[in-house]
Design a protein around this motif. Sequence first.
Motif, PDB file in Angstrom:
ATOM      1  N   LYS A  24       0.868  -1.165   0.000  1.00 53.35           N
ATOM      2  CA  LYS A  24       0.000   0.000   0.000  1.00 53.35           C
ATOM      3  C   LYS A  24       0.910   1.222   0.000  1.00 53.35           C
ATOM      4  O   LYS A  24       1.801   1.337   0.833  1.00 53.35           O
ATOM      5  N   THR A  25       0.670   2.157  -0.944  1.00 54.39           N
ATOM      6  CA  THR A  25       1.546   3.304  -1.108  1.00 54.39           C
ATOM      7  C   THR A  25       0.780   4.598  -0.902  1.00 54.39           C
ATOM      8  O   THR A  25      -0.371   4.722  -1.321  1.00 54.39           O
ATOM      9  N   SER A  26       1.438   5.553  -0.252  1.00 55.92           N
ATOM     10  CA  SER A  26       0.909   6.903  -0.087  1.00 55.92           C
ATOM     11  C   SER A  26       2.090   7.859  -0.160  1.00 55.92           C
ATOM     12  O   SER A  26       3.008   7.782   0.666  1.00 55.92           O
ATOM     13  N   GLY A  27       2.081   8.718  -1.160  1.00 56.69           N
ATOM     14  CA  GLY A  27       3.208   9.618  -1.357  1.00 56.69           C
ATOM     15  C   GLY A  27       4.463   8.823  -1.643  1.00 56.69           C
ATOM     16  O   GLY A  27       4.481   7.966  -2.530  1.00 56.69           O
ATOM     17  N   SER A  28       5.512   9.058  -0.854  1.00 56.04           N
ATOM     18  CA  SER A  28       6.772   8.333  -1.071  1.00 56.04           C
ATOM     19  C   SER A  28       6.953   7.163  -0.102  1.00 56.04           C
ATOM     20  O   SER A  28       8.023   6.575  -0.030  1.00 56.04           O
ATOM     21  N   PHE A  29       5.902   6.820   0.654  1.00 58.55           N
ATOM     22  CA  PHE A  29       5.961   5.717   1.611  1.00 58.55           C
ATOM     23  C   PHE A  29       5.170   4.519   1.114  1.00 58.55           C
ATOM     24  O   PHE A  29       4.129   4.671   0.481  1.00 58.55           O
ATOM     25  N   SER A  30       5.651   3.329   1.475  1.00 58.45           N
ATOM     26  CA  SER A  30       4.910   2.095   1.179  1.00 58.45           C
ATOM     27  C   SER A  30       4.842   1.249   2.439  1.00 58.45           C
ATOM     28  O   SER A  30       5.844   1.082   3.146  1.00 58.45           O
ATOM     29  N   LEU A  31       3.656   0.741   2.728  1.00 58.47           N
ATOM     30  CA  LEU A  31       3.465  -0.239   3.787  1.00 58.47           C
ATOM     31  C   LEU A  31       3.468  -1.595   3.107  1.00 58.47           C
ATOM     32  O   LEU A  31       2.574  -1.912   2.320  1.00 58.47           O
ATOM     33  N   VAL A  32       4.510  -2.383   3.394  1.00 64.85           N
ATOM     34  CA  VAL A  32       4.731  -3.651   2.710  1.00 64.85           C
ATOM     35  C   VAL A  32       4.336  -4.792   3.638  1.00 64.85           C
ATOM     36  O   VAL A  32       4.854  -4.908   4.750  1.00 64.85           O
ATOM     37  N   SER A  33       3.405  -5.627   3.190  1.00 62.99           N
ATOM     38  CA  SER A  33       3.015  -6.822   3.939  1.00 62.99           C
ATOM     39  C   SER A  33       3.877  -7.983   3.452  1.00 62.99           C
ATOM     40  O   SER A  33       4.076  -8.158   2.248  1.00 62.99           O
ATOM     41  N   LEU A  34       4.361  -8.760   4.416  1.00 66.94           N
ATOM     42  CA  LEU A  34       5.296  -9.844   4.130  1.00 66.94           C
ATOM     43  C   LEU A  34       4.792 -11.151   4.716  1.00 66.94           C
ATOM     44  O   LEU A  34       4.042 -11.141   5.706  1.00 66.94           O
ATOM     45  N   GLU A  35       5.236 -12.245   4.139  1.00 68.94           N
ATOM     46  CA  GLU A  35       4.972 -13.569   4.699  1.00 68.94           C
ATOM     47  C   GLU A  35       6.277 -14.353   4.706  1.00 68.94           C
ATOM     48  O   GLU A  35       6.988 -14.411   3.703  1.00 68.94           O
ATOM     49  N   ALA A  36       6.578 -14.918   5.874  1.00 70.63           N
ATOM     50  CA  ALA A  36       7.778 -15.739   6.027  1.00 70.63           C
ATOM     51  C   ALA A  36       7.391 -17.008   6.766  1.00 70.63           C
ATOM     52  O   ALA A  36       7.094 -16.966   7.959  1.00 70.63           O
ATOM     53  N   ILE A  37       7.321 -18.105   6.062  1.00 69.29           N
ATOM     54  CA  ILE A  37       6.985 -19.411   6.636  1.00 69.29           C
ATOM     55  C   ILE A  37       5.695 -19.323   7.458  1.00 69.29           C
ATOM     56  O   ILE A  37       5.620 -19.747   8.593  1.00 69.29           O
ATOM     57  N   GLY A  38       4.670 -18.703   6.867  1.00 69.63           N
ATOM     58  CA  GLY A  38       3.368 -18.591   7.525  1.00 69.63           C
ATOM     59  C   GLY A  38       3.232 -17.419   8.481  1.00 69.63           C
ATOM     60  O   GLY A  38       2.145 -17.109   8.937  1.00 69.63           O
ATOM     61  N   LEU A  39       4.313 -16.733   8.780  1.00 70.34           N
ATOM     62  CA  LEU A  39       4.294 -15.587   9.684  1.00 70.34           C
ATOM     63  C   LEU A  39       4.040 -14.318   8.877  1.00 70.34           C
ATOM     64  O   LEU A  39       4.699 -14.073   7.871  1.00 70.34           O
TER      65      LEU A  39
END
Length: 133
Positions: free
Chosen positions: A12-27
């Motif tokens: 999700k991006t707003s201006g020059s920032f991005s909120l990045v959702s990650l998945e690592a081995i189900g986490l």
Amino acid sequence: MNSFKAKIIDIKTSGSFSLVSLEAIGLKLKSIVIDTPQTADYLQINQEVSVIFKELEVSVATTPNLPISLQNQIPGSIIALQKGELLARITLQTQVGPITSIITAISADELELTVGQEVFALIKTNELMLSRE
């Protein structure tokens, strides 16, 4: 430094920032970065990245799902605990591998931390750095 691999599952991006959702081995984790898919080519859905964060940025909790703003809460078991006069170094075994936290020795005593104890590593979204694999 702590590090492990994760896959980007949402951005999700707003201006020059991005909120990045990650998945690592189900986490599921979240990272906020000063980049966008237009300014950083690694910010793409399904891209594997390295997640990197400092030991001093990892807090420890003994209770899950605390009502606090720290969204990244990683369960683990204490496998090593070294206490000095001022600081304590705690190593957790988690589903993404070992994570090390450095907190004050006073905090470790107040939490009554012991080897084998189940705890949670808490990391702010702005402390998770991402890099291309």
